[in-house]
Design an enzyme around this catalytic site. Structure first.
Site, mmCIF file in Angstrom:
data_model
loop_
_atom_site.group_PDB
_atom_site.id
_atom_site.type_symbol
_atom_site.label_atom_id
_atom_site.label_comp_id
_atom_site.label_asym_id
_atom_site.label_seq_id
_atom_site.Cartn_x
_atom_site.Cartn_y
_atom_site.Cartn_z
ATOM 1 N N GLU A 226 52.039 44.602 37.786
ATOM 2 C CA GLU A 226 50.748 44.751 37.091
ATOM 3 C C GLU A 226 49.736 45.109 38.161
ATOM 4 O O GLU A 226 49.453 44.298 39.047
ATOM 5 C CB GLU A 226 50.337 43.429 36.420
ATOM 6 C CG GLU A 226 51.220 43.001 35.272
ATOM 7 C CD GLU A 226 51.008 43.826 34.012
ATOM 8 O OE1 GLU A 226 50.203 44.784 34.025
ATOM 9 O OE2 GLU A 226 51.667 43.515 33.016
ATOM 10 N N CYS A 260 41.078 43.276 36.421
ATOM 11 C CA CYS A 260 41.827 44.541 36.381
ATOM 12 C C CYS A 260 41.387 45.399 35.206
ATOM 13 O O CYS A 260 41.236 46.608 35.333
ATOM 14 C CB CYS A 260 43.325 44.264 36.322
ATOM 15 S SG CYS A 260 43.789 43.136 35.001
#
Ligand code: NAD
Length: 454
Positions: A226, A260
């Site tokens: 990720e 993010c």
């Protein structure tokens, strides 16, 4: 002996130091984890589910203490830390209720075909500093439910609340099922090269993700990555700013942009750009910035010096190329890694702050006149984590949402994460998925059994 020094980013006060583990200690941890795997995998699914549920209750009972610790090492305001502790308990509870069932593909007089799921073994769970406790939950809960054991490598910039949560969870587990490895980057490298690691689940920067792929190439553990994002928000001319502005603003500045899936670029239709910019200026200038443990603080410091310098560098680059700094634009002098929430205009897609992930409190606002052009510009990136469309016409929003090339797309929201739904990136933002059933599958390997009866 090298040490990890954990500082409070709001005061630069040292809050904890510990020695970096020796290579021999990491080897021992992995060996112990392998032994613990044999015991843990023998627990029934319902026993594992019950343990996850008890762990969630135990973390919840110490929510305030954990949130305080998280704010002191990470910098985010106390209410945001509290929400993050809420996220780990909610993910543990989600997986505590999730079944793992074999699938019967065929069962007739001659043949039975069953697909079942097995754990991998020792997993390396590698965490960043921005949302460390929440992401511990995303990885550890499915990892344990599946019957794996874990070595957790928290970021050297925010390891304390993660270690404390592991201590709490470990009270319900056999020894060495979960072990924290509070090292730096090199310990991460060692772990990802180690032949004893069967699966890696990593969250962090794109660059580190690429390095992990190289390190892992020798032993080929299974890998979930990720990584970084550069999410675009596209604001249509009919967007009702009275209704939507708060969500747009916090989509950029929650955890001062160190998320993010924060909005990292805005494309706003030229007809409403002046009003949007006016609101951004007014709100950023009214923010209460300070130590996240002080009452009323809305924005804390950047977590570490390297990140502060990165944000500063990207803002300076834009300033030098002629961007207008509508609000903020400077470091805040004094102790602590503080940076003014910053709004930039008069830039184009070639600016570094538009092309790269700033991961901090600085938002570039760009304008468009043609929606197809805005979509093309939003997609013109190697990143593909999230994106959003803002409009009062939901049908148009849905149609445009499907044109964005990313793992999560929102209409009239950003950063909203439902733990039952899969999360992950397209393009160079990710490999694999977390959360939901998809997140559990990452920690299970499939075995197909053919049984010929006659
Ligand atoms: P980072 O990549 O610098 O570090 C992340 C972790 O990896 C740390 O524990 C670090 O010690 C370790 N590490 C560093 N180099 C390594 C190597 N070569 N091998 C193995 N481990 C190594 O990232 P960061 O600065 O801590 O976090 C910020 C980044 O994380 C941002 O880019 C952000 O977008 C990304 N992020 C992504 C998600 C997502 O779900 N996609 C979520 C949160 C953060």
């Amino acid at each position: 002996m090298p040490k990890i020094v954990v500082k409070n980013p709001a005061s630069l006060e040292v809050i904890e130091t510990f020695p970096v583990p020796e290579i021999s200690e990491i080897d021992l941890m992995i060996n112990n984890s392998k032994k613990a795997f044999i015991k843990w995998k023998a627990f029934s699914l319902s026993q594992r589910q019950e343990i996850l549920s008890k762990a969630a209750d135990a973390i919840e009972a110490r929510k305030d203490e954990l949130a305080k610790l998280l704010t002191s090492e990470q910098g985010k305001p106390f209410h945001e830390s509290n929400r993050e502790i809420g996220a780990i308990t909610s993910v543990f509870r989600l997986y505590a209720g999730m079944p793992i069932k074999p699938e019967i593909i065929q069962d007739n007089e001659t043949t039975q075909i069953i697909v079942d799921q097995e754990p991998y073994g020792v997993c390396a769970l590698i965490l960043p500093w921005n949302y460390p406790v929440g992401l511990l939950g995303w990885k550890l809960a499915p990892c344990l439910l599946a019957g794996n054991t874990a070595i957790v490598k928290p970021s050297q910039f925010a390891p304390l609340a993660v270690i404390k949560c592991i201590e709490i969870i470990s009270d319900f587990l056999p020894d060495n099922v979960v072990q924290p490895l509070p090292g730096g980057d090199q310990e991460g490298v060692y772990l990802t090269r180690h032949p004893g690691i069967a699966r890696i689940s990593f969250t962090g920067s794109q660059n580190t993700g690429k390095n992990i792929l190289k390190s892992a190439s020798e032993n080929l553990p299974k890998i979930t990555l990720e990584m970084s994002g550069n999410d675009a928000a596209i604001i249509l001319p009919d967007c009702d700013l009275d209704k939507r502005f708060e969500s747009i603003f916090w989509g950029c500045f929650f955890n001062i942009g160190q998320i993010c899936v924060a909005i990292k670029r805005i494309y706003v239709h030229e007809s409403i750009a002046p009003e949007l910019i006016r609101r951004f200026k007014e709100k950023t200038e009214a923010m209460k910035i300070g130590n996240g443990l002080e009452p009323g603080v809305q924005m804390g410091p950047i977590n570490n010096e390297k990140q502060l310098l990165k944000v500063y560098e990207l803002v300076e680059d834009a300033r030098n190329l002629g961007a207008t700094i509508v609000a903020g634009g400077n470091k805040i002098l004094g102790n602590g890694y503080f940076f003014q929430p910053t709004v930039l205009t008069d830039l184009d897609d070639s600016f570094r702050i538009v092309r790269e992930e700033q991961f901090g409190p600085a938002i570039p606002i760009l304008t468009y006149s043609d929606i197809d052009d805005a979509i093309t510009r939003a997609n013109n990136t190697v990143y593909g984590l999230g994106g959003s469309i803002w409009t009062e016409d939901i049908e148009i929003g849905k149609k445009l949402a499907k044109k964005l090339e990313c793992g999560t797309v929102w209409v009239n929201a950003h950063m909203l994460v439902e733990h039952r739904a899969p999360f992950g990136g397209w393009k160079q933002s990710g490999m694999g998925r977390e959360l939901g059933e998809a997140g559990l599958k990452e920690f299970l390997q499939t075995r197909t059994l053919y049984m010929v009866k006659s």
